[in-house]
Scaffold this motif. Structure first.
Motif, short mmCIF file in Angstrom:
data_model
loop_
_atom_site.label_atom_id
_atom_site.label_comp_id
_atom_site.label_asym_id
_atom_site.label_seq_id
_atom_site.Cartn_x
_atom_site.Cartn_y
_atom_site.Cartn_z
N ARG A 28 16.69 47.80 -3.47
CA ARG A 28 17.97 47.89 -2.83
C ARG A 28 18.26 49.56 -2.53
NH1 ARG A 28 23.65 48.88 -2.94
NH2 ARG A 28 24.67 46.90 -2.56
N ILE A 32 19.22 51.52 1.01
CA ILE A 32 20.04 52.38 1.21
C ILE A 32 19.52 53.83 2.04
CG2 ILE A 32 21.59 54.18 0.06
CD1 ILE A 32 22.55 51.45 -0.19
N LYS A 39 22.19 55.13 10.54
CA LYS A 39 23.48 55.29 10.69
C LYS A 39 23.66 56.69 11.57
CE LYS A 39 25.58 52.81 6.85
NZ LYS A 39 26.52 52.88 5.82
N VAL A 45 28.85 56.47 6.84
CA VAL A 45 28.31 56.47 5.66
C VAL A 45 29.06 55.65 4.43
CG1 VAL A 45 27.00 57.53 3.55
CG2 VAL A 45 26.61 58.06 5.85
N ASP A 47 31.75 53.06 4.13
CA ASP A 47 32.59 51.91 4.79
C ASP A 47 33.28 51.05 3.68
OD1 ASP A 47 33.04 49.47 6.11
OD2 ASP A 47 31.32 49.68 7.45
N ARG A 50 33.05 47.30 4.14
CA ARG A 50 31.76 46.85 3.63
C ARG A 50 31.61 46.86 1.94
NH1 ARG A 50 27.57 43.50 3.46
NH2 ARG A 50 25.66 44.25 2.75
N GLU A 87 23.17 58.22 0.25
CA GLU A 87 23.04 57.80 1.58
C GLU A 87 23.34 59.27 2.35
OE1 GLU A 87 24.00 53.81 2.79
OE2 GLU A 87 24.93 54.88 4.34
O1 PRE Z 1 26.17 48.31 4.13
C1 PRE Z 1 26.33 49.42 4.35
O2 PRE Z 1 26.91 50.18 5.42
C2 PRE Z 1 25.41 50.32 3.26
O3 PRE Z 1 25.37 51.51 3.53
C3 PRE Z 1 25.36 49.85 1.86
C4 PRE Z 1 26.42 50.08 0.91
C5 PRE Z 1 25.98 49.60 -0.33
O4 PRE Z 1 25.64 50.20 -1.63
O5 PRE Z 1 26.10 48.23 -0.57
C6 PRE Z 1 26.45 51.60 0.96
C7 PRE Z 1 27.39 52.45 1.37
C8 PRE Z 1 28.66 51.79 2.40
O6 PRE Z 1 29.69 52.51 2.16
C9 PRE Z 1 28.69 50.08 2.01
C10 PRE Z 1 27.63 49.74 1.40
#
Ligand code: PRE
Length: 98
Positions: A28, A32, A39, A45, A47, A50, A87
């Protein structure tokens, strides 16, 4: 799940499960890191949509498995916060200007 009759057995099973979990956590983290490279904008970064999407899918999976959804949500919110910090580090390194 195996039913154990003493702590040595419980710990053997916990150690076995951890050996299954650790490679998946590292896989995982690899995705990341790819997200940090892919991105385009630093603003994407973190979100919020999400984050809730991931948490709700994990809780739904936990419900299917008949497990503790609060346990999963707490772990995942910590995991995602750690992931976001990592990230940002990757994104900043990718876009460093010197
Ligand atoms: O899905 C993304 O955009 C990711 O970067 C993954 C992830 C995660 O750890 O699941 C991490 C950062 C985002 O804010 C949202 C989700």
């Amino acid at each position: 799940m195996k039913t154990c009759s003493n702590m040595a057995e419980v710990r053997t099973e916990i150690d076995r499960v951890d050996r299954l979990i650790v490679p998946l956590l590292l896989e995982r983290l690899g995705y990341i890191e790819q997200a940090g490279h892919i991105k385009g904008s630093r603003d994407t970064v973190r979100d919020e949509w999400r984050i809730e999407d991931v948490v709700s899918k994990v809780k739904a999976c936990g419900a299917e498995e008949g497990g503790n959804q609060q346990y999963l949500e707490d772990i995942y919110r910590h995991l995602i916060e750690w992931s976001i910090a990592h990230e940002f580090t990757v994104w900043d390194e990718e876009h460093r200007q010197d």
